[in-house]
Design a protein around this motif. Structure first.
Motif, PDB file in Angstrom:
ATOM      1  N   GLU A 284      -2.681  -0.603   7.349  1.00 21.78           N
ATOM      2  CA  GLU A 284      -3.683   0.037   7.904  1.00 21.78           C
ATOM      3  C   GLU A 284      -5.012  -0.543   7.546  1.00 21.78           C
ATOM      4  OE1 GLU A 284      -0.851   4.117   8.827  1.00 21.78           O
ATOM      5  OE2 GLU A 284      -2.854   3.911   7.426  1.00 21.78           O
ATOM      6  N   GLN A 285      -5.948  -1.016   8.688  1.00 25.34           N
ATOM      7  CA  GLN A 285      -7.208  -1.206   8.176  1.00 25.34           C
ATOM      8  C   GLN A 285      -7.598  -2.326   7.117  1.00 25.34           C
ATOM      9  OE1 GLN A 285      -9.671   2.097   7.287  1.00 25.34           O
ATOM     10  NE2 GLN A 285      -9.473   2.873   9.656  1.00 25.34           N
ATOM     11  N   ARG A 291      -9.999  -1.686  12.515  1.00 19.35           N
ATOM     12  CA  ARG A 291      -9.142  -0.554  12.980  1.00 19.35           C
ATOM     13  C   ARG A 291      -7.887  -1.262  13.324  1.00 19.35           C
ATOM     14  NH1 ARG A 291     -11.295   3.894  14.168  1.00 19.35           N
ATOM     15  NH2 ARG A 291     -10.080   4.151  16.164  1.00 19.35           N
ATOM     16  N   THR A 522      -3.094   3.824   2.581  1.00 17.59           N
ATOM     17  CA  THR A 522      -2.225   3.092   3.781  1.00 17.59           C
ATOM     18  C   THR A 522      -0.891   4.442   3.906  1.00 17.59           C
ATOM     19  OG1 THR A 522      -2.288   0.991   2.986  1.00 17.59           O
ATOM     20  CG2 THR A 522      -0.550   1.455   4.362  1.00 17.59           C
ATOM     21  N   LYS A 524      -1.699   6.350   6.624  1.00 19.27           N
ATOM     22  CA  LYS A 524      -2.514   7.568   7.065  1.00 19.27           C
ATOM     23  C   LYS A 524      -2.004   7.756   8.587  1.00 19.27           C
ATOM     24  CE  LYS A 524      -6.169   7.587   3.557  1.00 19.27           C
ATOM     25  NZ  LYS A 524      -7.791   7.665   3.321  1.00 19.27           N
ATOM     26  N   VAL A 525      -1.461   6.819   9.107  1.00 16.90           N
ATOM     27  CA  VAL A 525      -1.277   6.760  10.746  1.00 16.90           C
ATOM     28  C   VAL A 525       0.206   6.401  10.828  1.00 16.90           C
ATOM     29  CG1 VAL A 525      -1.610   5.698  12.837  1.00 16.90           C
ATOM     30  CG2 VAL A 525      -3.471   6.099  11.633  1.00 16.90           C
ATOM     31  N   PRO A 575     -12.081   6.995   5.609  1.00 21.72           N
ATOM     32  CA  PRO A 575     -10.944   5.929   6.448  1.00 21.72           C
ATOM     33  C   PRO A 575     -10.167   5.530   5.359  1.00 21.72           C
ATOM     34  CG  PRO A 575     -13.275   5.004   5.513  1.00 21.72           C
ATOM     35  CD  PRO A 575     -13.330   6.708   5.153  1.00 21.72           C
ATOM     36  N   CYS A 576      -9.244   4.524   5.737  1.00 17.96           N
ATOM     37  CA  CYS A 576      -8.289   3.735   5.044  1.00 17.96           C
ATOM     38  C   CYS A 576      -8.885   3.085   3.817  1.00 17.96           C
ATOM     39  CB  CYS A 576      -7.268   2.900   5.784  1.00 17.96           C
ATOM     40  SG  CYS A 576      -6.388   3.781   6.943  1.00 17.96           S
ATOM     41  N   GLU A 734      -8.497   8.221  14.895  1.00 15.60           N
ATOM     42  CA  GLU A 734      -9.597   8.464  13.776  1.00 15.60           C
ATOM     43  C   GLU A 734      -9.591   7.092  13.039  1.00 15.60           C
ATOM     44  OE1 GLU A 734     -12.354  10.305  11.742  1.00 15.60           O
ATOM     45  OE2 GLU A 734     -10.979  11.578  13.001  1.00 15.60           O
ATOM     46  N   TYR A 735      -8.483   6.418  13.035  1.00 13.10           N
ATOM     47  CA  TYR A 735      -8.178   5.397  11.960  1.00 13.10           C
ATOM     48  C   TYR A 735      -8.001   3.891  12.806  1.00 13.10           C
ATOM     49  CZ  TYR A 735      -7.219   8.876   8.563  1.00 13.10           C
ATOM     50  OH  TYR A 735      -7.229  10.065   7.656  1.00 13.10           O
TER      51      TYR A 735
END
Length: 774
Positions: A284-285, A291, A522, A524-525, A575-576, A734-735
């Motif tokens: 992620e990110q 994003r 990583t 988080k989603v 954030p990530c 959010e991410y």
């Protein structure tokens, strides 16, 4: 020899055939070698004595480094490792510390032999310093290795290596991780092997240049000397061993150790089914401001006694989420050793002969210079290791004799948070840089017959330790409000994943000013700590700063806050990949990852759920909503209410999956005598078309095995991620921009979950053979 200007492609490392390597080594460097005929000329007793002594030497190297180092990365968290290698760099014995760090040390030695044997030469008493991720002396620049040749009677007999994570080696950000870096020039500088010790004498100019790059030169310099001492101590003991038993005998033992490890692993592979298994994961990110989700894909093919890992189809290199080839190889090694070779001595050189890697260039798992690679070890390397663990588990699950070795994914990745600033306690003024290493206490994945270990550590660091909180408070101007196991964090399943923990820090009361934060995480989603066989993923990683907290953590406190809500203040979701700060009135909260579950949570024994609630592993609300277990006021299971709740949950699955809930097949104990299991829920019965997949809980025939045809027969339901449980982050937006769902595949008869995953909505459905369906 003519001088040359090296290109970027020359600072890369790959496995080299032995004959080719021998041709590339300078003829001025004599090698101690034994031939195949000599290899059998050691009796069993001598073999065992020498083998165990080599193992003991690697462990003693660890004690040497720990006693000399001043870094809490080493002294508190064991983020280091060692190896003993033969003359060509094959690893004979590795330590049980961070095994990711030794996954590429042989590549660094091979590069040194090819590129340093003629100029400046490799001689007795020399040692080489390296932190170049493309060469293999560390998985990112913060991993710094010392490579030390061992000579006997004027010939290169072997090597020892010592490697440890360094808190800071320069670059724009404290801690040397830059989430906004565009390339490696925005990070700490990678250094190819330099001769830092010549003829037994530390080269002061090289050592000074090395520590000059760091914000913490005293720690880096001390660790440099500690690694040199560990290598020197090991060399002395190996030479004593040679004096006692003879150089040829010790070398024959070293060769046989690797050959035996290879033979045993190949023998194990022969007992497992042939086939191909695939897995897809995400990073992620890619950097600050991004994003997106970036795919890693692996297809593992097992044929006879060999494995092939094919990473083609992985996303192109981007941002900071890249690792070079040595990091990818390390991701495979740190997963295979504990999961597939846990009962085999870790002569890694032999074990690594049993697999092959296929990968595209210029991808996040095989990045080309000058990509930013600071996140390599805990980004794509670890992400690749998770996928390797997943496909290995699927293979093992299909073989009854190996089901006890199956394990869901352990604690997905690390949660990097670097806190830095100026410590003014006691009237002083001293700069500090502190990664938060409490996150070492990750949860282990569930197994077929056991729950995962709660806060058990890290799969890739068997000897991992979370630092003593009091030591953290002593070294840095931080106060721990709490560090605890986090209820509901373990992945739900028939067997529950091990819990993770959370920590909450505030500034010391005497501290003034603002501290800097650099964060990278990583999962988080899209969870890295996935479950297996319908088991749910473990918790989403979550990092927060709570602004303007009340003051329960200071001297006036009389109680410990029970949760974030009792801190007061406003929550900032980190954030990530990014940066933030921590002021005097703020609190830093980190919740790292647990282990994934195994099997459908609705199949977990109600008494086990009751015990989890009693022991604060699962909340009463999650017991009802996720496991379908209802407890009475006295804490015992309400059997009738539990049966009714589980039936309602199955019917809710039916409505979302387009299956009639009025025709659910009851779960029973069908005759499985003629069923060959695929995993906890599915099996195969023989049929003229090559086999039919059935549910082992209700005997429902799902579809043909051939071509993955049964997948279309599974009921499918996509829902909001939070339906996976209270441990899953509720708002993916959010991410990332991608739509994220909780996707489940069910038996169409009894609605038992066969697959449960939080994924982007366009996550591919299985498309290869049956063993890659999940």
């Amino acid at each position: 020899m003519k001088s040359r200007i090296p290109g970027a492609d020359e600072f890369t490392s790959r496995p080299v055939p032995r004959e080719e390597l021998l041709r590339q080594i300078s003829p001025e460097l004599p090698l101690h070698q034994v031939d195949d005929e000599q290899a059998g000329h050691v009796d069993a007793l001598t073999y065992e004595v020498v083998r165990h002594r080599l193992w003991a030497i690697t462990q003693e190297m660890g004690e040497t480094l720990r006693r000399m180092s001043g870094s809490h990365v080493v002294t508190e968290s064991n983020d280091f490792n060692f190896s003993i290698c033969d003359e060509l760099g094959e690893q004979v014995q590795v330590g049980s510390y961070n095994i990711g760090l030794i996954g590429s040390m042989d590549l660094a030695i091979v590069w040194t032999l090819r590129n340093r044997s003629d100029n400046p030469g490799i001689a007795e008493g020399d040692m080489f310093l390296c932190n170049d991720p493309w060469i293999g002396g560390g998985l990112h620049q913060n991993d710094a290795a010392i490579l030390a040749p061992i000579f006997h009677d004027g010939k290169l007999f072997g090597w020892t290596t010592a490697i440890a994570h360094q808190v800071d080696l320069g670059g724009p950000q404290p801690g040397s991780f830059s989430p906004s870096a565009r390339d490696v020039f925005g990070e700490a500088v990678p250094t190819p092997p330099l001769k830092v010790v010549r003829g037994g004498v530390l080269q002061r100019d090289v050592a000074d240049a090395w520590v000059r790059r760091s914000r913490l030169p005293h720690l880096v310099g001390l660790d440099l000397r500690a690694k040199i001492a560990a290598n020197k101590n090991a060399a002395e003991q190996i030479l004593r061993l040679i004096t006692k038993y003879g150089a040829d005998t010790v070398k024959i033992v070293m060769r046989r150790m690797m050959d035996d490890a290879e033979r045993r692993l190949r023998a194990k592979l022969e007992t497992l089914p042939d086939g191909t298994w695939t897995a897809v994961g995400y990073q992620e990110q890619s950097q600050t401001g991004d994003r997106g989700l970036h795919q890693i894909k692996v297809a593992m093919t097992k044929e006879a006694d060999r494995l092939v890992f094919d990473f083609r189809g992985t996303a192109e290199q981007t941002g900071v989420i890249n690792c070079p080839y040595p990091g990818l190889r390390a991701g495979i090694v740190f997963t295979m050793l504990p999961l597939l070779a846990g009962d085999i001595p870790w002569a890694a050189g032999g074990l690594m002969r049993c697999f092959e890697i296929i990968t595209d260039e210029d991808t996040i798992t095989n990045a080309s210079f000058p990509a930013a690679v600071g996140k390599g070890p805990f980004g794509p390397a670890w992400g690749s290791g998770n996928l390797v663990a997943e496909v290995l588990a699927k293979m093992l699950d299909a073989e009854p004799d190996h089901r006890s070795d199956v394990q869901s994914i352990c604690n997905g990745t690390t949660d990097l948070c670097v806190v830095s600033g100026v410590d003014v306690r006691g009237g002083g003024s001293k700069g500090f840089v502190s990664p938060v290493f409490d996150v070492m206490a990750g949860g282990y994945g569930a197994q077929v017959y056991h729950d995962g270990v709660d806060t058990g550590g890290r799969l890739i660091i068997p000897a991992a330790r979370a630092p003593d909180v009091e030591m953290t408070e002593y070294l840095y101007p931080l106060v721990a409000v709490w560090r605890r196991e986090q209820i509901d964090s373990g992945g739900p399943g028939r067997q529950r994943g091990g819990m993770s923990g959370s920590v909450c820090y505030v500034q010391h009361p005497d501290q003034k000013g603002t501290m800097s934060l650099v964060v990278s995480g990583t999962g988080k989603v899209v969870n890295q700590n996935v479950g297996l066989a319908g088991g749910y993923p473990g918790n989403s990683q979550l990092d927060l700063v709570v602004r303007g907290v009340n003051e329960p953590q200071l001297a006036q406190a009389v109680t410990i806050p029970a949760h974030l809500g009792e801190l007061g203040g406003d929550i900032e979701v980190l954030p990530c990949e990014g940066e933030s700060d921590l002021g005097p009135g703020d609190a830093l909260y980190l919740h790292w990852q647990s282990g994934g579950g195994y099997g459908d949570p609705l199949l977990r024994l109600a008494e086990n759920v009751r015990d989890d609630v009693r022991q604060a592993r699962v909340s009463a609300d999650a017991a009802r909503a996720v496991y379908g277990v209802v407890l009475r006021y006295d804490g015992e299971v309400d059997v009738t209410a539990t049966d009714e709740t589980r039936d309602k949950l199955r019917r809710r699955r039916a409505s979302g999956a387009g299956v009639s809930g009025t025709q659910l097949t009851p779960i029973g104990a069908p005759n499985l005598a003629e069923v060959r299991r695929l995993d906890d829920n599915l099996g195969v019965v023989d049929s003229p078309d090559g086999g039919t997949v059935v549910c082992v809980h209700c005997s429902t025939r799902i579809g043909p095995l051939a071509g993955n045809g049964f997948v279309a027969g599974l009921a499918r339901r996509d829902s909001f991620p939070a339906e996976a449980g209270p441990h899953i982050w509720h708002d993916p937006s959010e991410y990332v921009d991608a739509e994220v769902v909780f996707r489940q595949l069910y038996c169409p008869g009894c609605l038992t979950a066969a697959h449960s995953r939080v994924v982007p909505v366009d996550h591919p459905l299985p498309e290869d053979d049956y063993r890659s369906w999940a």
